[in-house]
Scaffold this active site. Structure first.
Site, PDB file in Angstrom:
ATOM      1  N   ALA A  10     -14.512-135.664  51.636  1.00 26.34           N
ATOM      2  CA  ALA A  10     -14.635-134.279  51.182  1.00 26.34           C
ATOM      3  C   ALA A  10     -14.876-133.281  52.299  1.00 26.34           C
ATOM      4  CB  ALA A  10     -15.774-134.185  50.162  1.00 26.34           C
ATOM      5  N   SER A  11     -14.973-133.732  53.549  1.00 22.90           N
ATOM      6  CA  SER A  11     -15.397-132.833  54.618  1.00 22.90           C
ATOM      7  C   SER A  11     -14.294-131.935  55.158  1.00 22.90           C
ATOM      8  CB  SER A  11     -16.000-133.637  55.777  1.00 22.90           C
ATOM      9  OG  SER A  11     -15.020-134.497  56.337  1.00 22.90           O
ATOM     10  N   GLY A  13      -9.639-130.886  54.906  1.00 25.76           N
ATOM     11  CA  GLY A  13      -8.321-131.116  54.346  1.00 25.76           C
ATOM     12  C   GLY A  13      -8.263-130.977  52.843  1.00 25.76           C
ATOM     13  N   GLY A  15      -9.517-132.913  50.590  1.00 25.43           N
ATOM     14  CA  GLY A  15     -10.790-133.195  49.940  1.00 25.43           C
ATOM     15  C   GLY A  15     -11.660-131.964  49.786  1.00 25.43           C
ATOM     16  N   SER A 171       0.566-141.375  48.438  1.00 24.72           N
ATOM     17  CA  SER A 171       1.490-140.685  49.332  1.00 24.72           C
ATOM     18  C   SER A 171       2.926-140.990  48.920  1.00 24.72           C
ATOM     19  CB  SER A 171       1.265-141.156  50.773  1.00 24.72           C
ATOM     20  OG  SER A 171       2.255-140.651  51.637  1.00 24.72           O
ATOM     21  N   TYR A 193      -0.359-147.403  57.233  1.00 28.26           N
ATOM     22  CA  TYR A 193      -0.650-146.323  56.292  1.00 28.26           C
ATOM     23  C   TYR A 193       0.215-146.455  55.039  1.00 28.26           C
ATOM     24  CZ  TYR A 193      -1.352-141.602  54.467  1.00 28.26           C
ATOM     25  OH  TYR A 193      -1.653-140.521  53.661  1.00 28.26           O
TER      26      TYR A 193
END
Length: 332
Positions: A10-11, A13, A15, A171, A193
């Site tokens: 959440a820090s 981007g 989020g 994604s 990824y």
């Protein structure tokens, strides 16, 4: 009672944008933000409260790439809450991304360049490494850490008066060709990824099969191409500055070029307002933006094999068992 919403990663981007947008939708929710450090959690909380001063915002420290941290966070959450209404499984990493310019040129010559630019298929590689638990770092952070967290929070998610929701950030780069059941951690390839995101799609399918009858529903979303710290590491900053005008033009042809975290959170927020019983559980919900900036959500059927999904789930359960034995002192 207010709904309780947990957001990992959440820090910044998507989020962070998601947290702010959820409070715009419903300022009565209790928002619990999960970040890797206390400093990041507190800074993020202060940032959110600056625009939503009346909001209920709490924090929990969790590093999804560290299973001991996941177990400690789950224990803290079980002590703090009686239920969770939404868990946004958003944290993720893409270490050392590299662009294959030769493949991109071949895509241009073959007419597949737009498809490659919107999915990163064939042009993106990453270099993974082992974490402190001896697991592949991308697999653990993007999928397995979240899987263990969900399993540890099952008592808060199942059997509630109203359905609880898991919403995974997947994604368009999630591709079956990058995933192998025999190497589900992707130790031997260079598309960790993509593999982890495809494994995320598979896991969501099985969770629905096993837990819908207990009131827990799982969905997957794609935020599109969003300019975040993760994206900016793909190319040098000066190249991004040169490319940005072109990318805004590409958005007229590639609707998944959402570009901003606020736009990228569109599907996450849309699902917040839906009744899960009426959703297609084999669909991925894509955040999209028109060339003129109108946001909308597009559902697309996932290319997943349900038998493969079940086999992966069994492997995740076996791996989880190993680490629960290793960290037994952290269990209630």
């Amino acid at each position: 009672m207010e709904r309780v919403v947990l957001v990992t990663g959440a820090s910044g981007g998507v989020g962070l944008a998601l947290c702010q947008r959820l409070l715009e939708e419903d300022g009565r929710i209790h928002l619990c933000i999960a970040c890797r450090s206390v400093q990041k959690s507190e800074a993020t909380r202060d940032l959110i409260l600056a625009t939503h001063p009346a909001a209920q915002v709490s924090t929990v420290e969790v590093d999804l790439g560290n299973l001991a941290s996941v177990l400690r966070a789950a224990q803290e959450l079980r002590c703090r809450f009686q239920r969770l209404d939404f868990v946004y499984l958003n944290a993720g990493i893409m270490p050392n991304p590299q662009v294959n310019f030769k493949a991109l040129w071949h895509g241009f010559l073959s007419g597949k360049m737009l498809h490659m630019l919107t999915t990163a298929e064939g042009i993106m590689t990453q270099t993974d490494r082992l974490n402190g638990d001896g697991l592949q770092e991308v697999f653990t952070t993007n999928l397995f850490g979240h899987f263990v967290l969900v399993r540890q929070l099952q008592s808060l998610l199942c059997g509630n008066e109203k359905p609880s929701r898991l919403i995974w950030t997947s994604s368009s780069n999630a591709r079956e060709s990058a995933f192998s059941l025999s190497d589900y951690q992707h130790a031997k390839g260079q598309e960790s990824y993509s593999s982890s995101k495809y494994a995320t799609d598979l896991t969501s399918v099985v969770l629905n099969r096993r837990f819908n009858n207990q009131g827990l529903y799982s969905s997957v979303v794609c935020p599109g191409l969003v300019m975040t710290n993760m994206t900016y590491r793909i190319l040098p900053i000066f190249l991004w500055k040169l490319l940005m005008p072109i990318m805004w033009l590409i958005r007229f042809f590639a609707k998944t070029y959402t570009l901003t975290p606020y736009n990228g959170a569109e599907a996450h927020v849309w699902l917040f307002k839906q009744k899960p019983e009426y959703l297609d559980l084999l669909v991925k919900y894509h955040s999209c933006t028109t060339g003129l900036g109108r946001r909308y959500v597009e559902p697309r059927k996932m290319d997943v094999d349900e038998d493969t999904a079940e086999k992966l789930y069994q492997k995740l359960l076996e791996l989880e068992k190993q680490f629960l034995e290793k960290y037994s002192e952290l269990l209630d």
